[in-house]
Design a protein around this motif. Structure first.
Motif, PDB file in Angstrom:
ATOM      1  N   ASN A 708       0.847  -1.210   0.284  1.00 37.98           N
ATOM      2  CA  ASN A 708       0.004   0.231   0.027  1.00 37.98           C
ATOM      3  C   ASN A 708       0.722   1.307   0.067  1.00 37.98           C
ATOM      4  N   LEU A 709       1.895   1.291   0.643  1.00 39.61           N
ATOM      5  CA  LEU A 709       2.742   2.201   0.818  1.00 39.61           C
ATOM      6  C   LEU A 709       3.572   2.527  -0.483  1.00 39.61           C
ATOM      7  N   LYS A 710       4.044   1.368  -1.284  1.00 37.78           N
ATOM      8  CA  LYS A 710       4.495   1.507  -2.734  1.00 37.78           C
ATOM      9  C   LYS A 710       3.497   2.133  -3.456  1.00 37.78           C
ATOM     10  N   ASP A 711       2.255   1.456  -3.459  1.00 40.74           N
ATOM     11  CA  ASP A 711       1.250   2.131  -4.488  1.00 40.74           C
ATOM     12  C   ASP A 711       0.899   3.705  -4.111  1.00 40.74           C
ATOM     13  N   GLU A 712       0.989   3.915  -2.859  1.00 41.18           N
ATOM     14  CA  GLU A 712       0.739   5.471  -2.612  1.00 41.18           C
ATOM     15  C   GLU A 712       2.046   6.082  -2.956  1.00 41.18           C
ATOM     16  N   ILE A 713       3.074   5.712  -2.885  1.00 44.97           N
ATOM     17  CA  ILE A 713       4.346   6.326  -3.453  1.00 44.97           C
ATOM     18  C   ILE A 713       4.252   6.698  -5.105  1.00 44.97           C
ATOM     19  N   LEU A 714       3.638   5.569  -5.840  1.00 48.23           N
ATOM     20  CA  LEU A 714       3.514   5.638  -6.988  1.00 48.23           C
ATOM     21  C   LEU A 714       2.387   6.589  -7.422  1.00 48.23           C
TER      22      LEU A 714
END
Length: 756
Positions: A708-714
């Protein structure tokens, strides 16, 4: 100096009083040697304004699309810009229709239509003595090669020849006084029409009292008013009243006064005094009563002309035919020059006035639109920069959070692995100790097995199966009672510690998911001993064995190894007896064979001894008999037989069961000791699997949080790129507003402020 000379002095090239042939062609069509027309000023202003507002329209459309993509159609700023687009399109449409409009007013039969015809250099409007024009006539240019008429009641073009029937007051088909007939005339036939000048002829202002409606309907957008008076009479109150009404509705209207029919003054002796009187009264009317001009300006807007002479001269000049004798009066050149002077002053005035009236408001609206759009783009640019900065800050925080989560998860994983390893080793030790302890007490467990015992093979087979189950269940139950509760507590404690440690790494809304990752059942260790398969090769020996038999005595005194050594002829290894078929013998047959071997060994030994010395054997036997006597030998033999008989009689099923259980305990204990390590290792593996799988499920939740954090960064990266593009576009549009504003300022300086 006379009034006409005042006007003539305004322009160089004054003409003398000569024949018509002496009149320069510059007074004719004005295309050869005449300087550039002031009307070009309006054309240039119109073209420049059109270009600017087309640029503004493109800019507003671009801004509208930009706001639609960035903020949506429901945004208030988008609605404002959409309104700007409609406003600019309206201005462009109006600019396309904008023209210089001049309206001619005067009393009936003062020569308004003749004046217009002279300026058009063509006899288009009906003219004559008396009340000739019955309605309003508007002359405008067209690119077509032929002229036509348009009326209010129909959109169908009509022939120019029908003008007399429609507009003449003498016609039975005349229209109402407030009607408008549009005369669309080819621009190529008239220079003024080519320069977007529109002429409006009116009925005499002395034939109707409804002057207010005339003004509202036809005069509010006029750039110049021409009052055509009669040089034979002074300025009438009717004419004054009309222009008072015009002045009350328009701010400082541009008014020219033509004293027409001045050719009648040729034979008058007091013509100069009359002209001076007209100058005085007309100047006083413009300056003192209407207050639309100062004295000098008012003087330069009063002209003494003969429209009839100008029309005749121009018609014949254009057709290159001689002017009929008597059609032009004495000193006609001065009047022609005055008419040309009027046209020149009129062109300058109408051009400047039209530029002011037509483009001043448009320019102000354009500046307001560009200023408002610049403010919108500036706000959008600032908002995008701030949002981009906020998103970049949030992205950094998210990236830091992800990095922290990765590091902490790696550290926690290593820590949990070590904890699981320690716990697994402890479980293995505890289970091994408990299982060894239970094996030591296996005899008590076997003694607790209370099933009917019978040496019959079929019954004994069932008995052994039930005994296997009893031992397996008992051992498992005992070990479980000793280990499971403690192990379960340790597992649950470790699982809770895992959960708490991982929960500290997650957000509040994600912590609830950790509980779902925990197993829904209590952990239980399966102790798989499998005694049935483990002891499947157990073979009991419940045949009768005399305690003082040769084999038993040798076993007691020599031990198992010594007996095997003796039977093997001094060898340490005794081959297992084989049956006649070549297969290994059963334990029971093996024991029987051992007894036979012992007996044969004794006989052989005895035979060997006797064969070596028969005499020695006889001596030994004699000595025994001599020492003990036959009675003792007989008594010992009887006692030996009684012991044998006792043991044989006491060899019951109970004794056989005890022998069987003793053998089973010894055999099962030896087999169970072999699987102690395997069982303890299996239990520890179960604990390891339980804890590892639990930790893996918990880590999956953390991995989902990382995902989720990676998706949020993207998403933040994508949004930052979008905001950067939006800010660039907003900055570009803001700068474009500055450029358009500079264009408008240049236009204002060039066309508006220059003539303020």
């Amino acid at each position: 100096m006379s009034g006409s000379l005042r006007t003539v002095d305004t322009y160089p090239g004054q003409f003398g009083q000569g024949d018509i042939s002496d009149t320069p062609r510059s007074l004719g069509n004005g295309h050869n040697s005449r300087p550039t027309s002031p009307l070009k000023f309006f054309a240039r202003a119109k073209s420049k304004s059109n270009d600017i507002f087309k640029g503004i329209a493109e800019y507003v459309l671009e801004a509208e699309h930009f706001l639609q993509e960035t903020k949506g159609e429901e945004n208030e700023e988008f609605k404002v810009v959409h309104g700007f687009l409609e406003m600019v399109n309206g201005i462009i449409d109006k600019l396309a229709r904008d023209h210089m409009k001049v309206v001619f007013f005067g009393r009936t039969s003062n020569g308004k239509s003749t004046t217009i015809n002279a300026m058009l250099r063509n006899k288009i409007l009906p003219s004559g003595i008396g009340h000739t024009t019955n309605c309003f006539l508007q002359v405008e240019g067209t690119e077509a090669s032929e002229g036509f008429l348009l009326t209010d009641d129909s959109e169908d073009p009509k022939s120019i020849s029908s003008i007399k029937q429609l507009a003449s007051a003498l016609s039975s088909m005349k229209l109402k006084e407030n009607s408008l007939i549009r005369i669309v005339w080819p621009k190529e036939k008239c220079r003024l029409l080519k320069e977007d000048v529109v002429f409006v002829d009116s009925p005499g202002i002395d034939v109707t009292p409804d002057l207010d409606s005339w003004i509202d309907q036809f005069c509010l957008d006029a750039d110049v008013f021409v009052l055509v008076g009669n040089a034979e009479s002074t300025l009438m109150q009717t004419e004054k009243n009309f222009f008072h009404k015009v002045s009350s509705r328009l701010s400082k209207p541009n008014i020219f006064i033509l004293q027409n029919r001045w050719d009648v003054s040729v034979n008058e002796e007091d013509a100069d005094e009359v002209k001076e009187q007209h100058y005085t009264r007309n100047t006083q009317f413009l300056t003192d009563e209407l207050k639309v001009a100062d004295k000098q300006e008012a003087t330069n807007r009063i002209f003494f002309v003969s429209a009839k002479e100008a029309l005749i001269s121009r018609l014949h000049e254009d057709s290159q035919t001689p002017t009929p004798t008597g059609s032009l009066q004495k000193n006609f050149a001065e009047r022609l020059f005055a008419f040309a002077n009027f046209e020149r002053a009129f062109e300058v005035c109408i051009s400047q006035s039209a530029v002011q009236t037509k483009f001043q408001t448009h320019s102000e609206r354009g500046k307001k639109i560009t200023a408002d759009l610049k403010d919108i783009m500036e706000r959008t640019y600032t908002e995008c920069l701030q949002a981009c900065e906020d998103h970049a800050h949030k992205r950094q925080e998210t990236a830091d959070e992800l990095e922290y989560l990765d590091k902490q998860l790696d550290l926690l994983t290593e820590e949990i692995k070590d904890k699981i390893k320690v716990m697994v080793e402890e479980v293995e030790r505890n289970v091994s100790f408990a299982l060894n302890d239970e094996i030591k007490r296996l005899s008590a467990l076997v003694d607790d097995f209370a099933r009917p015992f019978h040496p019959d093979n079929l019954v004994l087979s069932v008995y052994k199966k039930e005994l296997h189950n009893h031992v397996e269940e008992g051992l498992g139950r005992n070990v479980q009672q000793r280990c499971s509760y403690v192990l379960q507590q340790h597992v649950e404690t470790t699982q809770k510690e895992m959960t708490d440690r991982l929960a500290a790494l997650l957000k509040d809304e994600e912590r609830a998911q950790l509980n779902n990752a925990l197993p829904k059942r209590d952990f239980e260790i399966a102790y798989k001993l499998d005694c049935r398969n483990l002891c499947c090769e157990f073979q009991e020996d419940i045949q009768f064995r005399f305690s003082f038999g040769i084999t038993s005595l040798m076993h007691k005194f020599l031990g198992t190894k010594g007996m095997k050594h003796t039977l093997g002829g001094g060898q340490d290894y005794v081959h297992r007896p084989m049956s006649s078929s070549g297969t290994p013998m059963t334990p029971r047959a093996e024991l029987q064979q051992q007894d036979n071997q012992v007996l044969m060994s004794v006989i052989t030994t005895f035979a060997t001894i006797t064969s070596r010395s028969t005499m020695g054997g006889v001596i030994v036997a004699g000595l025994v008999l001599k020492v003990t006597g036959w009675k003792v030998v007989a008594a010992v033999g009887s006692l030996y037989c009684m012991l044998y008989l006792y043991e044989w009689l006491s060899w019951t099923n109970k004794a056989k069961e005890r022998r069987f259980k003793s053998q089973y305990v010894e055999y099962a204990a030896s087999k169970l000791r072999l699987i102690v390590d395997l069982t303890s290792s299996n239990c520890s593996h179960q604990v390891q699997q339980e804890l590892s799988s639990t930790f893996a499920r918990l880590c999956n939740t953390v991995d989902q949080s990382k995902h989720n954090l990676k998706d949020e960064i993207l998403k933040l990266d994508k949004e930052i790129r979008r905001l950067e593009d939006t800010s660039k576009n907003a900055k570009s549009l803001r700068n474009k507003a500055d450029w358009l504003d500079k264009e408008l300022n240049t236009f204002i300086e060039e066309f508006l402020q220059k003539y303020d």
